[in-house]
Design a protein around this motif. Sequence first.
Motif, PDB file in Angstrom:
ATOM      1  N   GLN A  60       0.829  -1.202   0.000  1.00 56.08           N
ATOM      2  CA  GLN A  60       0.000   0.000   0.000  1.00 56.08           C
ATOM      3  C   GLN A  60       0.868   1.259   0.000  1.00 56.08           C
ATOM      4  OE1 GLN A  60      -2.294  -0.822   3.517  1.00 56.08           O
ATOM      5  NE2 GLN A  60      -4.047  -1.606   2.346  1.00 56.08           N
ATOM      6  N   GLN A  61       1.968   1.231   0.740  1.00 55.13           N
ATOM      7  CA  GLN A  61       2.877   2.368   0.754  1.00 55.13           C
ATOM      8  C   GLN A  61       3.522   2.574  -0.614  1.00 55.13           C
ATOM      9  OE1 GLN A  61       5.675   1.764   3.928  1.00 55.13           O
ATOM     10  NE2 GLN A  61       4.199   2.294   5.528  1.00 55.13           N
ATOM     11  N   ILE A  94       3.205   5.879  -2.936  1.00 56.21           N
ATOM     12  CA  ILE A  94       4.399   6.589  -3.386  1.00 56.21           C
ATOM     13  C   ILE A  94       4.422   6.707  -4.911  1.00 56.21           C
ATOM     14  CG2 ILE A  94       6.916   6.399  -3.563  1.00 56.21           C
ATOM     15  CD1 ILE A  94       6.860   5.240  -0.702  1.00 56.21           C
ATOM     16  N   SER A  95       4.062   5.624  -5.604  1.00 56.24           N
ATOM     17  CA  SER A  95       4.063   5.677  -7.070  1.00 56.24           C
ATOM     18  C   SER A  95       2.998   6.647  -7.579  1.00 56.24           C
ATOM     19  CB  SER A  95       3.855   4.282  -7.658  1.00 56.24           C
ATOM     20  OG  SER A  95       2.583   3.788  -7.309  1.00 56.24           O
ATOM     21  N   SER A 108       3.298  14.181  -9.371  1.00 55.78           N
ATOM     22  CA  SER A 108       4.344  15.206  -9.428  1.00 55.78           C
ATOM     23  C   SER A 108       4.906  15.336 -10.840  1.00 55.78           C
ATOM     24  CB  SER A 108       5.471  14.882  -8.450  1.00 55.78           C
ATOM     25  OG  SER A 108       4.997  14.896  -7.129  1.00 55.78           O
ATOM     26  N   ALA A 109       5.104  14.211 -11.512  1.00 54.49           N
ATOM     27  CA  ALA A 109       5.612  14.245 -12.882  1.00 54.49           C
ATOM     28  C   ALA A 109       4.628  14.936 -13.810  1.00 54.49           C
ATOM     29  CB  ALA A 109       5.909  12.829 -13.365  1.00 54.49           C
ATOM     30  N   ALA A 110       3.355  14.665 -13.655  1.00 54.55           N
ATOM     31  CA  ALA A 110       2.338  15.306 -14.489  1.00 54.55           C
ATOM     32  C   ALA A 110       2.303  16.814 -14.239  1.00 54.55           C
ATOM     33  CB  ALA A 110       0.971  14.694 -14.215  1.00 54.55           C
TER      34      ALA A 110
END
Length: 119
Positions: free
Chosen positions: A77-78, A82-83, A89-91
């Motif tokens: 789940q973590q 995170i992904s 953030s990348a978007a």
Amino acid sequence: SLLRSRRTIKDTITFIPVVIILLIPLSPIGHVLVFGAIQRVFPDFFPSCFTERRQNLLELYESTEYSAVTIDETWSQQLIRISQAIGFSAAQMGTQVFATMGISEEPKEASKIENDPKA
């Protein structure tokens, strides 16, 4: 909002006489007697932070116990969380880069053809 601004104005006006009375050289008992007499004659004289209602709220606030909040997650789940955060953030960074480069979502040539009065 209006009540809050009225209370602030009233507090500002009543703050000055309260400070003057506090600065008068009296014994602690003298201050208690003076403020007690003023409170009996003029109950709304003191700033709102000294009202009984505000004092009770302060006591309730201070007596409230805060417990730590823990989130129980498995490793998978973590990793998923995170992904997702990295993808978001990348978007965001990509849209900022395109915005600084002046690239919009629709091609400029298509918009020129649509706005051309000759066509």
